[in-house]
Design an enzyme around this catalytic site. Structure first.
Site, short mmCIF file in Angstrom:
data_model
loop_
_atom_site.label_atom_id
_atom_site.label_comp_id
_atom_site.label_asym_id
_atom_site.label_seq_id
_atom_site.Cartn_x
_atom_site.Cartn_y
_atom_site.Cartn_z
N GLU A 48 -0.79 -10.71 3.74
CA GLU A 48 -0.59 -9.75 4.84
C GLU A 48 -0.93 -10.40 6.18
O GLU A 48 -0.22 -10.21 7.18
CB GLU A 48 -1.45 -8.51 4.62
CG GLU A 48 -0.96 -7.66 3.45
CD GLU A 48 -1.88 -6.51 3.07
OE1 GLU A 48 -1.38 -5.56 2.47
OE2 GLU A 48 -3.09 -6.57 3.36
N ASP A 87 -6.99 -0.09 6.15
CA ASP A 87 -8.07 0.74 5.61
C ASP A 87 -8.89 1.38 6.72
O ASP A 87 -9.40 2.48 6.56
CB ASP A 87 -8.96 -0.10 4.69
CG ASP A 87 -8.13 -0.73 3.58
OD1 ASP A 87 -7.35 0.02 2.96
OD2 ASP A 87 -8.21 -1.94 3.38
N LYS A 117 -8.42 -4.61 6.39
CA LYS A 117 -7.38 -4.49 5.39
C LYS A 117 -7.84 -5.13 4.08
O LYS A 117 -8.86 -5.80 4.05
CB LYS A 117 -6.11 -5.20 5.87
CG LYS A 117 -5.41 -4.43 7.00
CD LYS A 117 -4.10 -5.06 7.41
CE LYS A 117 -3.17 -5.38 6.29
NZ LYS A 117 -2.87 -4.26 5.37
N GLY A 118 -7.07 -4.91 3.01
CA GLY A 118 -7.33 -5.64 1.77
C GLY A 118 -7.77 -4.83 0.59
O GLY A 118 -8.10 -5.41 -0.45
N ARG A 119 -7.74 -3.47 0.71
CA ARG A 119 -8.08 -2.66 -0.46
C ARG A 119 -7.19 -3.06 -1.65
O ARG A 119 -7.63 -3.06 -2.79
CB ARG A 119 -7.92 -1.17 -0.12
CG ARG A 119 -8.17 -0.22 -1.27
CD ARG A 119 -7.39 1.09 -1.09
NE ARG A 119 -6.01 0.89 -0.73
CZ ARG A 119 -5.05 0.54 -1.57
NH1 ARG A 119 -5.31 0.35 -2.85
NH2 ARG A 119 -3.81 0.37 -1.15
N GLY A 120 -5.95 -3.41 -1.35
CA GLY A 120 -5.00 -3.79 -2.40
C GLY A 120 -5.03 -5.27 -2.73
O GLY A 120 -4.17 -5.76 -3.48
N GLY A 154 0.83 -1.22 0.00
CA GLY A 154 0.00 0.00 0.00
C GLY A 154 0.85 1.25 0.00
O GLY A 154 2.06 1.22 0.21
N SER A 155 0.16 2.37 -0.22
CA SER A 155 0.87 3.64 -0.43
C SER A 155 1.56 4.14 0.84
O SER A 155 2.58 4.81 0.75
CB SER A 155 -0.11 4.69 -0.96
OG SER A 155 -1.19 4.85 -0.05
N THR A 156 1.02 3.83 2.03
CA THR A 156 1.63 4.34 3.26
C THR A 156 2.89 3.56 3.60
O THR A 156 3.94 4.15 3.89
CB THR A 156 0.62 4.29 4.43
OG1 THR A 156 -0.64 4.75 3.97
CG2 THR A 156 1.09 5.14 5.60
C1 5RP Z 1 -3.54 -3.86 0.86
C2 5RP Z 1 -3.84 -3.24 2.19
C3 5RP Z 1 -3.27 -1.89 2.45
O1 5RP Z 1 -2.32 -2.00 3.46
C4 5RP Z 1 -4.37 -0.93 2.85
O2 5RP Z 1 -5.33 -0.91 1.81
C5 5RP Z 1 -3.83 0.48 3.08
O3 5RP Z 1 -3.29 1.02 1.91
P1 5RP Z 1 -2.88 2.55 1.79
O4 5RP Z 1 -1.75 2.76 2.75
O5 5RP Z 1 -2.49 2.74 0.34
O6 5RP Z 1 -4.10 3.37 2.16
O7 5RP Z 1 -4.50 -3.80 3.04
O8 5RP Z 1 -4.16 -5.10 0.72
#
Ligand code: 5RP
Length: 237
Positions: A110, A91, A101-104, A34-36
């Site tokens: 994970e 998330d 979690k899991g947007r990505g 993820g981006s962070t």
């Molecule tokens: C990917 C995730 C990410 O860690 C979560 O979506 C946060 O991402 P971001 O830091 O880009 O907001 O769970 O599966």
């Protein structure tokens, strides 16, 4: 970039950098997606060029690629079944440090990496902090069982949405070759129970509810000025 986008970027960067600064020489790390958390990888890259020796288990192809680009040595759970510190994004984070979690779509790897870790450091911006978990919970499902699983998910009281790809026709395929179903709930009253109910459905690989790691979790909430650190000792019962 407008002011609010710039503030968000600064908050993510601050949280990621602070996580990377917690890393000690010789550690085996879990590298989230993820981006962070990518800001943490960036900062680790700088520390490696200054002499830090670490290796990391990536939680996705994207993270493996990014780590390779940044010169971060990679390893596997086969070689390193115990991880000193896993770092990842989220998330949503509630007041008891339970996560969605899991947007990505990387939630299964994970969760495996978080489970193998002695410490779990979660990096987020303030918008991710919520009083009660709610909304979309991603669930990874084997394609073979998608139809009965969708029915079982509906029986849990959600609206299940099969996640479609962007720049790909049809469903998202995870790094494990599976589908993602985003389960639309309102407020989730008992996340532990829901996580167990997901796990009991044949064909579900994992859900994006992370409720069992709170005791070893530290959340770093990024801010433009100063990060806030929340540990299990700060949990509101
Ligand atoms: C990917 C995730 C990410 O860690 C979560 O979506 C946060 O991402 P971001 O830091 O880009 O907001 O769970 O599966």
């Amino acid at each position: 970039m407008d002011d609010s986008a710039e503030a968000l970027t600064a908050a993510k960067r601050a949280a990621g950098y602070q996580a990377a600064d917690m890393v000690e020489d010789g550690m085996v790390l879990g590298l989230g997606t993820g981006s962070t958390v990518f800001y943490a990888l960036k900062r680790l890259s700088t520390r490696i060029s200054e002499g830090l020796r670490i290796s990391g288990v990536p939680t996705s192809y994207q993270t493996a690629r990014r780590a390779h680009e940044y010169g971060i040595p990679l390893t596997t759970l086969d070689a390193e079944p115990v991880i000193d510190l896993a770092m990842d994004g989220a998330d949503q984070v509630d007041v008891q440090l339970r996560l969605i979690k899991g947007r990505g779509a990387a939630l299964t790897r994970e969760k495996c990496v978080a489970a193998a870790a002695l410490r779990f450091v979660v990096v987020v911006d303030e918008q991710k902090m919520v009083p009660v978990l709610s909304g979309l919970v991603p669930v990874e499902v084997i394609p073979f069982a998608i139809r009965p699983v969708m029915t079982r998910l509906q029986d849990l009281g959600c609206i299940p949405h099969l996640r479609d790809g962007i720049k790909k026709d049809g469903p998202v395929i995870t790094d494990n070759g599976n589908f993602i179903v985003d389960c639309e709930f309102g407020e989730i009253g008992n996340p532990e129970e829901l996580e167990d109910l997901f796990a009991a459905i044949p064909g579900v690989v994992e859900s994006g509810l992370f409720c069992s790691f709170t005791r070893k979790t530290t959340v770093i909430v990024g801010n433009q000025k100063k990060c806030k650190i929340i540990n299990s000792a700060d949990i509101i019962p």
